[in-house]
Structures are given as C-alpha cells and as structure tokens.
Motif scaffolding. Structure first.
Motif, short mmCIF file in Angstrom:
data_model
loop_
_atom_site.label_atom_id
_atom_site.label_comp_id
_atom_site.label_asym_id
_atom_site.label_seq_id
_atom_site.Cartn_x
_atom_site.Cartn_y
_atom_site.Cartn_z
N GLU A 174 0.88 -1.13 0.26
CA GLU A 174 -0.01 0.09 0.15
C GLU A 174 0.90 1.33 0.20
N GLU A 175 1.97 1.28 0.68
CA GLU A 175 2.89 2.35 0.86
C GLU A 175 3.46 2.30 -0.37
N LEU A 176 3.96 1.34 -0.94
CA LEU A 176 4.86 1.48 -2.38
C LEU A 176 3.79 2.15 -3.45
N THR A 177 2.56 1.58 -3.40
CA THR A 177 1.34 2.00 -4.35
C THR A 177 1.28 3.93 -4.02
N ASP A 178 1.42 4.13 -3.06
CA ASP A 178 1.32 5.45 -2.68
C ASP A 178 2.72 6.31 -3.39
N VAL A 179 3.68 5.77 -3.06
CA VAL A 179 5.07 6.44 -3.41
C VAL A 179 5.20 6.54 -4.76
N VAL A 180 4.65 5.27 -5.70
CA VAL A 180 4.62 5.41 -7.13
C VAL A 180 3.41 6.59 -7.80
N ARG A 181 2.53 6.58 -6.80
CA ARG A 181 1.45 7.60 -7.49
C ARG A 181 2.11 9.09 -6.98
N ARG A 182 2.72 9.15 -6.18
CA ARG A 182 3.42 10.54 -5.66
C ARG A 182 4.39 10.93 -6.58
N LEU A 183 5.10 10.02 -7.18
CA LEU A 183 6.28 10.18 -8.00
C LEU A 183 5.59 10.34 -9.19
N GLU A 184 4.62 9.63 -9.81
CA GLU A 184 4.18 9.91 -11.11
C GLU A 184 3.31 11.33 -11.34
N THR A 185 2.87 11.72 -10.20
CA THR A 185 2.11 13.18 -10.15
C THR A 185 2.93 14.18 -10.46
N GLY A 186 4.31 13.91 -10.01
CA GLY A 186 5.36 15.04 -10.27
C GLY A 186 5.17 16.06 -9.03
N GLY A 187 5.80 17.39 -9.38
CA GLY A 187 5.87 18.40 -8.76
C GLY A 187 6.85 18.50 -7.58
N LEU A 188 7.44 17.72 -7.65
CA LEU A 188 8.66 17.39 -6.48
C LEU A 188 9.81 17.97 -6.81
N THR A 189 10.56 18.08 -5.75
CA THR A 189 11.81 18.88 -5.95
C THR A 189 12.73 17.39 -6.31
N LEU A 190 13.92 17.48 -6.86
CA LEU A 190 14.71 16.36 -7.18
C LEU A 190 15.03 15.45 -6.09
N GLU A 191 15.50 16.20 -5.03
CA GLU A 191 15.71 15.74 -3.61
C GLU A 191 14.45 14.86 -2.85
N GLN A 192 13.41 15.59 -3.30
CA GLN A 192 12.14 14.90 -2.64
C GLN A 192 11.95 13.56 -3.58
N SER A 193 12.14 13.66 -4.72
CA SER A 193 11.88 12.54 -5.67
C SER A 193 12.88 11.42 -5.48
N ILE A 194 14.10 11.78 -5.04
CA ILE A 194 15.25 10.78 -4.98
C ILE A 194 14.79 9.82 -3.55
N GLU A 195 14.35 10.94 -2.58
CA GLU A 195 13.96 10.25 -1.32
C GLU A 195 12.75 9.39 -1.36
N LEU A 196 11.89 9.67 -2.33
CA LEU A 196 10.53 8.82 -2.49
C LEU A 196 11.16 7.67 -3.16
N TRP A 197 12.01 7.68 -4.10
CA TRP A 197 12.52 6.42 -4.89
C TRP A 197 13.11 5.63 -3.88
N GLU A 198 14.07 6.13 -3.12
CA GLU A 198 14.81 5.34 -2.31
C GLU A 198 13.74 4.42 -1.28
#
Length: 90
Positions: A30-54
């Motif tokens: 469930e958390e992984l699905t949320d992470v993917v959704r947030r990454l696909e939505t965009g609007g994040l800084t590079l640092e935020q995106s990397i943190e979410l990816w990790e």
C-alpha cells in the motif's frame, strides 16, 4: 495509509529504524503504491523525488521478502502433499 499531504521527508522519516522490517506485505504494498502515485504525479524537487524513490526501493524489497517467504512455504506444502500422495496406495 500515510497522510496524502505528508511530504516525502515525513513519509520516509516517520518510520523508526527497523520498523520497515515489521511491515506486513499489505502495508508495504500500500505504501509502495502511494510512493509510485506521488512520483508519477510529479511536482516534487529532485531531492524529494530521490528520497521517495529510495523509500520505494526499500518497500519493494520488503514486498519481495514476503513473496519469497510465501513461495518457500508453498513449495514446502506442495512437496509434502506430493509425498503423502505417493505414500497412499489406491
């Protein structure tokens, strides 16, 4: 589910060290699905995106561990069933 308005920093730091290892498969998925959704939505800084990816990578690894454990249990059950069928005369 994690607060949808939480920042990526909060999502990854809300977990105490070692707490990720106690996540159920369903919760990790469930958390992984949320992470993917947030990454696909965009609007994040590079640092935020990397943190979410990790975080997503860690969650995917937890899911894979659960699935591997299930595969081992299933294989053992199937082998036991096979042995019992071979021992039972018709």
């Amino acid at each position: 589910m994690a607060d949808e308005k939480a920042s990526p920093e909060q999502t990854s730091s809300d977990q105490a060290p070692g707490e990720e290892q106690t996540l159920s498969y369903e919760r990790a998925r469930e958390e992984l699905t949320d992470v993917v959704r947030r990454l696909e939505t965009g609007g994040l800084t590079l640092e935020q995106s990397i943190e979410l990816w990790e975080r997503g990578e860690r969650l995917a690894a937890i899911c894979e561990e659960w699935l591997q454990g299930a595969r081992v249990k299933l294989a053992a059950a199937m082998a036991q069933r096979q042995e019992s069928q071979e021992e039972t005369p018709f």
